[in-house]
Each structure stands twice: as structure tokens, then as C-alpha cells.
Design an enzyme around this catalytic site. Structure first.
Site, short mmCIF file in Angstrom:
data_model
loop_
_atom_site.label_atom_id
_atom_site.label_comp_id
_atom_site.label_asym_id
_atom_site.label_seq_id
_atom_site.Cartn_x
_atom_site.Cartn_y
_atom_site.Cartn_z
N ASN A 9 16.81 34.41 43.23
CA ASN A 9 15.72 34.61 42.28
C ASN A 9 14.69 33.51 42.55
O ASN A 9 14.87 32.38 42.12
CB ASN A 9 16.29 34.52 40.86
CG ASN A 9 15.20 34.58 39.80
OD1 ASN A 9 14.04 34.87 40.11
ND2 ASN A 9 15.57 34.31 38.56
N TRP A 10 13.65 33.90 43.27
CA TRP A 10 12.65 32.89 43.65
C TRP A 10 11.80 32.43 42.47
O TRP A 10 11.06 31.46 42.58
CB TRP A 10 11.73 33.45 44.76
CG TRP A 10 12.40 33.68 46.08
CD1 TRP A 10 13.74 33.56 46.37
CD2 TRP A 10 11.77 34.07 47.30
NE1 TRP A 10 13.97 33.86 47.68
CE2 TRP A 10 12.77 34.19 48.29
CE3 TRP A 10 10.45 34.36 47.66
CZ2 TRP A 10 12.49 34.56 49.61
CZ3 TRP A 10 10.16 34.74 48.97
CH2 TRP A 10 11.18 34.82 49.94
N LYS A 11 11.83 33.18 41.39
CA LYS A 11 11.00 32.87 40.21
C LYS A 11 9.53 32.79 40.65
O LYS A 11 9.13 33.52 41.54
CB LYS A 11 11.50 31.60 39.52
CG LYS A 11 13.01 31.69 39.23
CD LYS A 11 13.54 30.63 38.32
CE LYS A 11 15.03 30.85 38.11
NZ LYS A 11 15.63 29.89 37.19
N HIS A 95 16.23 38.30 32.19
CA HIS A 95 16.44 36.90 32.54
C HIS A 95 16.11 36.02 31.32
O HIS A 95 15.17 36.31 30.58
CB HIS A 95 15.56 36.50 33.74
CG HIS A 95 15.96 35.15 34.28
ND1 HIS A 95 15.56 33.98 33.69
CD2 HIS A 95 16.77 34.81 35.31
CE1 HIS A 95 16.10 32.96 34.36
NE2 HIS A 95 16.84 33.44 35.34
N GLU A 97 14.65 33.29 31.00
CA GLU A 97 13.29 32.72 30.95
C GLU A 97 12.33 33.74 30.33
O GLU A 97 11.38 33.37 29.64
CB GLU A 97 12.85 32.28 32.35
CG GLU A 97 13.53 30.97 32.73
CD GLU A 97 13.74 30.75 34.21
OE1 GLU A 97 13.12 31.44 35.04
OE2 GLU A 97 14.56 29.85 34.55
N GLU A 167 24.64 34.10 33.03
CA GLU A 167 23.88 32.87 33.26
C GLU A 167 23.83 32.05 31.96
O GLU A 167 22.97 32.32 31.12
CB GLU A 167 22.46 33.19 33.71
CG GLU A 167 22.39 34.02 34.98
CD GLU A 167 21.08 33.80 35.72
OE1 GLU A 167 21.13 33.43 36.88
OE2 GLU A 167 20.00 33.98 35.10
N GLY A 173 18.78 25.74 36.14
CA GLY A 173 17.79 24.76 36.59
C GLY A 173 18.05 23.36 36.08
O GLY A 173 17.20 22.48 36.21
N SER A 212 22.55 26.90 38.33
CA SER A 212 22.81 25.75 39.20
C SER A 212 23.96 25.99 40.17
O SER A 212 24.75 25.09 40.46
CB SER A 212 23.04 24.47 38.38
OG SER A 212 21.89 24.19 37.60
N GLY A 233 18.87 30.49 41.71
CA GLY A 233 17.47 30.12 41.51
C GLY A 233 17.06 29.06 42.53
O GLY A 233 16.76 29.36 43.69
N GLY A 234 17.09 27.81 42.12
CA GLY A 234 16.62 26.70 42.95
C GLY A 234 17.13 26.73 44.38
O GLY A 234 16.35 26.59 45.33
P1 PGA Z 1 19.17 28.03 39.02
O1 PGA Z 1 18.60 29.42 38.41
O2 PGA Z 1 20.09 28.43 40.16
O3 PGA Z 1 17.96 27.30 39.48
O4 PGA Z 1 19.90 27.35 37.93
C1 PGA Z 1 19.41 30.54 38.27
C2 PGA Z 1 18.63 31.65 37.61
O5 PGA Z 1 17.83 31.36 36.70
O6 PGA Z 1 18.78 32.84 37.95
#
Ligand code: PGA
Length: 255
Positions: A9-11, A95, A97, A167, A173, A212, A233-234
Site C-alpha cells: 500500500n503505497w499510500k 483502510h 486512514e 490492521e 506506521g 509495521s 505500507g512503509g
Molecule cells: P505500515 O502500513 O506498514 O506502514 O504500518 C500498513 C498499512 O497501513 O496498510
């Protein structure tokens, strides 16, 4: 036998140059990886060109969100059919966010899930508790509400063509990862809840962990019975880290 899925997930990260560099490194490091499905979910403006570039290869493409509507006067939104047309296979829905910033509630997320499937996409449904929920002992209640909203709206059979990502919001993050035991506990809870409606659908359902997940903690999480991959994500912005996670997932199958 569930084939694991590792999805990046590049966001809201990337640029044409950065995407090209990341994808070319990924193609190199993943090679013809087996035993695991791999996907990237770039920002929507890049989906068409990235899907074009990756077409025919082992890396699938997903979007990060879609509309709950088919078409019409919905300024700024993207229909599932549009995402499918430009080459997406997956779409992330719900998600945390977006639940937080766009105030997406369970009913809205469920409607997006239904719309995505109607367009032929495989939804990756995100569920997960906030820190206060976990501390207050409400993790299962919150996750059950998020899940039941979609099970009720779409029907359990819809989960034959869907993926769930657990999640924990406090782990996204933040560098804090759920311990393998904490994650496995919630994954098993989710699978049991789906099994309450249809045991076979539950047995075949892929449940990813997200929050994470990195190269150095992936193997410990992926080894657990009910963890079938990751939503990353990251670490998905780093080709070496992302491919190491994908390899760790593939090795679990080989093991
Ligand atoms: P993260 O994000 O790996 O940076 O914690 C995961 C996500 O939000 O899908």
C-alpha cells in the site's frame, strides 16, 4: 491451501520517476517468485500506466479506494469499473486512514466492498482496532462490528472473492507491531466469525496482517496458522524490504 498475498500500500507516495525506479528494482528482486501472490497499490493517478507496465508479469495492481457508486455526479470519486478497466485486480476498502480522515463508517465500507466486487475487483477489506479499543478490551467487539457489516451487506459467499487485512490501528506506521500471538489471536477470531456463517469460505479466506510489517519481523508473523500474507505500507516503498517480505511469505508455503 491458501496462497499468501503480499500487497504494498503505497499510500500517497510516489512520482513517475520514483515509481519507475521502485518497480524496476522490484521486478529484478522478485524475479519469477512462486508460492505467493504479489500486488502493489499505487496512488490512483498512476494506476493505468503501472498496470500497463506490469501486465503479463507476476505483480498485480490494486487501488487504494473506490466509490460505493457505479457512476454519476460524485466529484472526485472513482468507480470500481474504471479501476478494473485500467487493469486493477484488487482494491483496498476501509483502510483505517480513510475511516478516520474521510469518516468512512462500516456501512459505507460495506457498500464500497459490494460495489468493488460488482465491478469484478477483489476487495481487500481492512479491519482493526484503535489503541484505546485494545486497552479497553474491545478489540473483538470492534473487529466483529466491522466484519459483520460487510458479511451482512455482501453475504458470506462474497468472501470467496475477497481478502481481509487485519490492521491494528496502533501498529500502522508507528513501528509498533502486534506480537505474533496478538495477531494470530485476532486472525483466528476473524476466521471463526466467518466460519460461523460458512466453514468452507472461512477455510479458504486469506487474512493478511498489516501494521509495521518489515523484513525482520515478517517471517515470525507469516509462520502463524491464520496469517496468510501482509498489507505493507512503509516497507513497500523499499524494493529490498518488500521483496524480502514476499519471499518470506512464499517460503512459508514451501516449508
Ligand atoms: P505500515 O502500513 O506498514 O506502514 O504500518 C500498513 C498499512 O497501513 O496498510
Amino acid at each position: 491451501m491458501r496462497t499468501p498475498l503480499v500487497a504494498g500500500n503505497w499510500k500517497m507516495n510516489g512520482s513517475r520517476d520514483a515509481n519507475r525506479a521502485l518497480l524496476s528494482a522490484l521486478k529484478g528482486s522478485l524475479g519469477d517468485i512462486r508460492g505467493v501472490d504479489v500486488a502493489v497499490c499505487p496512488p490512483a493517478v498512476y494506476l493505468a500506466e503501472i498496470a500497463n507496465d506490469l501486465s503479463g508479469g507476476p505483480i498485480a495492481v490494486g487501488a487504494q479506494d473506490c466509490s460505493d457508486q457505479e457512476k454519476g455526479a460524485y466529484t472526485g470519486e472513482l468507480a470500481g469499473s474504471m479501476l478494473a478497466e485500467v487493469g486493477c485486480r484488487y482494491v483496498i476498502v476501509g483502510h483505517s486512514e480513510r475511516r478516520e480522515r474521510q469518516n468512512e463508517d462500516n456501512a459505507w465500507v460495506a457498500a464500497k466492498f459490494v460495489a468493488a466486487q460488482a465491478a469484478g475487483l477483489t476487495p481487500i477489506l481492512c479491519v482493526g482496532e484503535q489503541k484505546a479499543d485494545r486497552e479497553g478490551g474491545r478489540t473483538e467487539t470492534v473487529v466483529a462490528e466491522q466484519l459483520d457489516a460487510v458479511l451482512d451487506a455482501a453475504g458470506v459467499e462474497a468472501f470467496e472473492r475477497a481478502v481481509i487485512a487485519y490492521e491494528p490501528v496502533w501498529a500502522i506506521g508507528t513501528g509498533l507491531t502486534a506480537t505474533p500471538e496478538q495477531a494470530q489471536e485476532v486472525h483466528a477470531f476473524i476466521r471463526n466469525r466467518v466460519a460461523g456463517r460458512d466453514p468452507q469460505v472461512a477455510a479458504d479466506l486469506r487474512i493478511l496482517y498489516g501494521g509495521s510489517m518489515k523484513a525482520d519481523n515478517a517471517a515470525g508473523l507469516l509462520a502463524l496458522e491464520d496469517i496468510d500474507g501482509g498489507l505493507i505500507g512503509g516497507a513497500s516503498l523499499d524494493a529490498d524490504a518488500f521483496s524480502a517480505i514476499a519471499r518470506a511469505a512464499g517460503e512459508q508455503v514451501a516449508a
